[in-house]
Design a protein around this motif. Structure first.
Motif, mmCIF file in Angstrom:
data_model
loop_
_atom_site.group_PDB
_atom_site.id
_atom_site.type_symbol
_atom_site.label_atom_id
_atom_site.label_comp_id
_atom_site.label_asym_id
_atom_site.label_seq_id
_atom_site.Cartn_x
_atom_site.Cartn_y
_atom_site.Cartn_z
ATOM 1 N N ILE A 60 50.632 45.255 -0.734
ATOM 2 C CA ILE A 60 50.615 44.414 0.466
ATOM 3 C C ILE A 60 49.579 43.296 0.399
ATOM 4 O O ILE A 60 49.875 42.155 0.792
ATOM 5 N N PRO A 61 48.340 43.541 -0.081
ATOM 6 C CA PRO A 61 47.387 42.428 -0.176
ATOM 7 C C PRO A 61 47.885 41.287 -1.064
ATOM 8 O O PRO A 61 47.677 40.114 -0.745
ATOM 9 N N PHE A 62 48.541 41.627 -2.168
ATOM 10 C CA PHE A 62 49.110 40.583 -3.032
ATOM 11 C C PHE A 62 50.218 39.848 -2.284
ATOM 12 O O PHE A 62 50.303 38.610 -2.334
ATOM 13 N N PHE A 63 51.048 40.608 -1.585
ATOM 14 C CA PHE A 63 52.123 40.017 -0.791
ATOM 15 C C PHE A 63 51.568 39.089 0.278
ATOM 16 O O PHE A 63 52.068 37.977 0.464
ATOM 17 N N GLN A 64 50.530 39.534 0.982
ATOM 18 C CA GLN A 64 49.928 38.702 2.028
ATOM 19 C C GLN A 64 49.395 37.386 1.461
ATOM 20 O O GLN A 64 49.672 36.310 2.000
ATOM 21 N N GLY A 65 48.624 37.479 0.391
ATOM 22 C CA GLY A 65 48.048 36.282 -0.202
ATOM 23 C C GLY A 65 49.111 35.309 -0.676
ATOM 24 O O GLY A 65 49.031 34.095 -0.421
ATOM 25 N N GLY A 66 50.126 35.834 -1.356
ATOM 26 C CA GLY A 66 51.179 34.979 -1.869
ATOM 27 C C GLY A 66 51.995 34.336 -0.765
ATOM 28 O O GLY A 66 52.306 33.138 -0.818
ATOM 29 N N GLN A 94 39.916 39.870 -2.506
ATOM 30 C CA GLN A 94 39.312 39.691 -1.184
ATOM 31 C C GLN A 94 40.202 40.260 -0.074
ATOM 32 O O GLN A 94 39.715 40.914 0.853
ATOM 33 N N ILE A 95 41.514 40.007 -0.166
ATOM 34 C CA ILE A 95 42.419 40.541 0.848
ATOM 35 C C ILE A 95 42.495 42.062 0.748
ATOM 36 O O ILE A 95 42.563 42.755 1.775
ATOM 37 N N LEU A 96 42.481 42.598 -0.476
ATOM 38 C CA LEU A 96 42.512 44.047 -0.653
ATOM 39 C C LEU A 96 41.299 44.702 0.004
ATOM 40 O O LEU A 96 41.429 45.722 0.702
ATOM 41 N N VAL A 97 40.107 44.122 -0.209
ATOM 42 C CA VAL A 97 38.893 44.676 0.392
ATOM 43 C C VAL A 97 38.988 44.645 1.910
ATOM 44 O O VAL A 97 38.704 45.638 2.596
ATOM 45 N N PHE A 156 44.160 37.545 11.701
ATOM 46 C CA PHE A 156 44.291 36.355 10.849
ATOM 47 C C PHE A 156 43.336 36.370 9.651
ATOM 48 O O PHE A 156 43.036 35.308 9.093
ATOM 49 N N TYR A 157 42.885 37.537 9.241
ATOM 50 C CA TYR A 157 41.923 37.566 8.132
ATOM 51 C C TYR A 157 42.531 37.053 6.835
ATOM 52 O O TYR A 157 41.867 36.372 6.044
ATOM 53 N N ALA A 158 43.805 37.340 6.590
ATOM 54 C CA ALA A 158 44.441 36.858 5.359
ATOM 55 C C ALA A 158 44.567 35.340 5.376
ATOM 56 O O ALA A 158 44.360 34.677 4.347
ATOM 57 N N GLN A 159 44.890 34.779 6.531
ATOM 58 C CA GLN A 159 44.967 33.318 6.643
ATOM 59 C C GLN A 159 43.607 32.686 6.388
ATOM 60 O O GLN A 159 43.506 31.654 5.711
ATOM 61 N N ALA A 160 42.553 33.303 6.925
ATOM 62 C CA ALA A 160 41.208 32.768 6.719
ATOM 63 C C ALA A 160 40.812 32.808 5.244
ATOM 64 O O ALA A 160 40.204 31.871 4.715
ATOM 65 N N ILE A 161 41.185 33.879 4.574
ATOM 66 C CA ILE A 161 40.834 34.031 3.154
ATOM 67 C C ILE A 161 41.596 33.039 2.292
ATOM 68 O O ILE A 161 41.020 32.362 1.421
ATOM 69 N N VAL A 162 42.906 32.934 2.514
ATOM 70 C CA VAL A 162 43.748 32.079 1.659
ATOM 71 C C VAL A 162 43.573 30.598 1.997
ATOM 72 O O VAL A 162 43.407 29.764 1.099
ATOM 73 N N LEU A 163 43.612 30.258 3.271
ATOM 74 C CA LEU A 163 43.620 28.858 3.674
ATOM 75 C C LEU A 163 42.238 28.221 3.684
ATOM 76 O O LEU A 163 42.106 27.007 3.489
ATOM 77 N N GLU A 164 41.196 29.030 3.923
ATOM 78 C CA GLU A 164 39.857 28.461 4.052
ATOM 79 C C GLU A 164 38.864 29.015 3.030
ATOM 80 O O GLU A 164 37.705 28.621 3.031
ATOM 81 N N GLY A 165 39.318 29.924 2.179
ATOM 82 C CA GLY A 165 38.472 30.397 1.098
ATOM 83 C C GLY A 165 37.373 31.369 1.483
ATOM 84 O O GLY A 165 36.376 31.491 0.758
#
Length: 260
Positions: A60-66, A94-97, A156-165
């Motif tokens: 799921i973390p890989f899926f979320q990031g992608g 980062q998303i996995l953690v 929105f943690y995945a969005q924050a990680i992917v979109l804003e680093g």
């Protein structure tokens, strides 16, 4: 209004980048073997379900990031599966953690809630009185409220990680900050997403009746062959993948509007 603007922009992103449906379809495809085995071998279905759950925990973390990365690109133009792989790989750790932190907190809340329920049963069995039951009920209500608030603020943690680093922990904090600054808009977004999810859930519930012989017989529905079960499973997979991809794009569109 961000809620409606994001909603209007999401279908166009899916039309421009139909590849968004592929990862979602593959994710839902994991459920088909369970549906087929559910009527022919319930014990094996339970084993397969457990294995699939463990695999999804890591996937799921890989899926979320992608998917977040693809959705971000699709909202501006086009995206592809190569973008899914690139964003999934780049943000996986980062998303996995962050995901595991959320899972652990939810597990603790769930365990305490189960303990409270067990305590309520013991209170009734040993006639400990109304006060004890009321106290346990209040504790259970508080736990449920904490869970709902947690889900609301860190969604929105995945969005924050992917979109804003952001890193895992900072991504959770960023999600909280964004939601806190946009409470009304986020609530509206959640209501609309909830309605769509309920419609999907009802559709799934109706189709799932066909996959269980006992339920089918009870409601006067036909008992399907193995081929029929596979067909129903694929229909459920297709519907689920379209709706989930739309909701993911919708979440990214909304996040972009309230943070830019």
């Amino acid at each position: 209004m961000a809620v409606l603007q994001a909603f209007r922009r999401s279908p166009g992103a899916l039309v421009r980048s139909p590849a968004l449906l592929v990862p979602a379809f593959v994710l839902f495809l994991f459920q088909v073997p369970q549906l087929v085995l559910q009527s022919t071998s319930p014990l094996l279905a339970s084993v397969v379900s457990l294995g699939a759950s463990l695999l999804l925990l890591l996937a799921i973390p890989f899926f979320q990031g992608g998917m977040v990365g693809m959705a971000d690109e699709a909202l501006d133009g086009r995206s592809s599966l190569s973008a899914f792989l690139a964003h999934g790989k780049a943000n996986y750790v980062q998303i996995l953690v962050a995901y595991l932190l959320v899972v652990v907190v939810n597990f603790v809340l769930g365990a305490v809630l189960v303990a409270v329920g067990f305590g309520a049963l013991l209170s009734g069995a040993f006639h400990l009185g109304t006060l004890a039951l009321v106290t346990l009920g209040i504790v259970a209500a508080v736990l449920v409220i904490i869970y709902l608030l947690l889900a609301f603020f860190i969604q929105f943690y995945a969005q924050a990680i992917v979109l804003e680093g952001y890193s895992a922990v900072d991504g959770l904090k960023r999600s909280y900050s964004v939601v806190r600054s946009n409470l009304g808009a986020t609530f509206g977004y959640m209501v609309l997403a909830f309605v769509i999810s309920v419609v999907l859930g009802l559709s799934y519930g109706g189709l799932s009746l066909l996959t269980t012989p006992e339920a089918a017989a009870e409601f006067g529905l036909p008992v399907l062959s193995t081929g029929g079960l596979v067909g129903v499973g694929l229909v459920m997979t297709l519907v689920g993948s379209v709706v989930s991809a739309f909701l993911l794009v919708y979440s990214v569109a909304f996040y972009r509007l309230v943070t830019r």
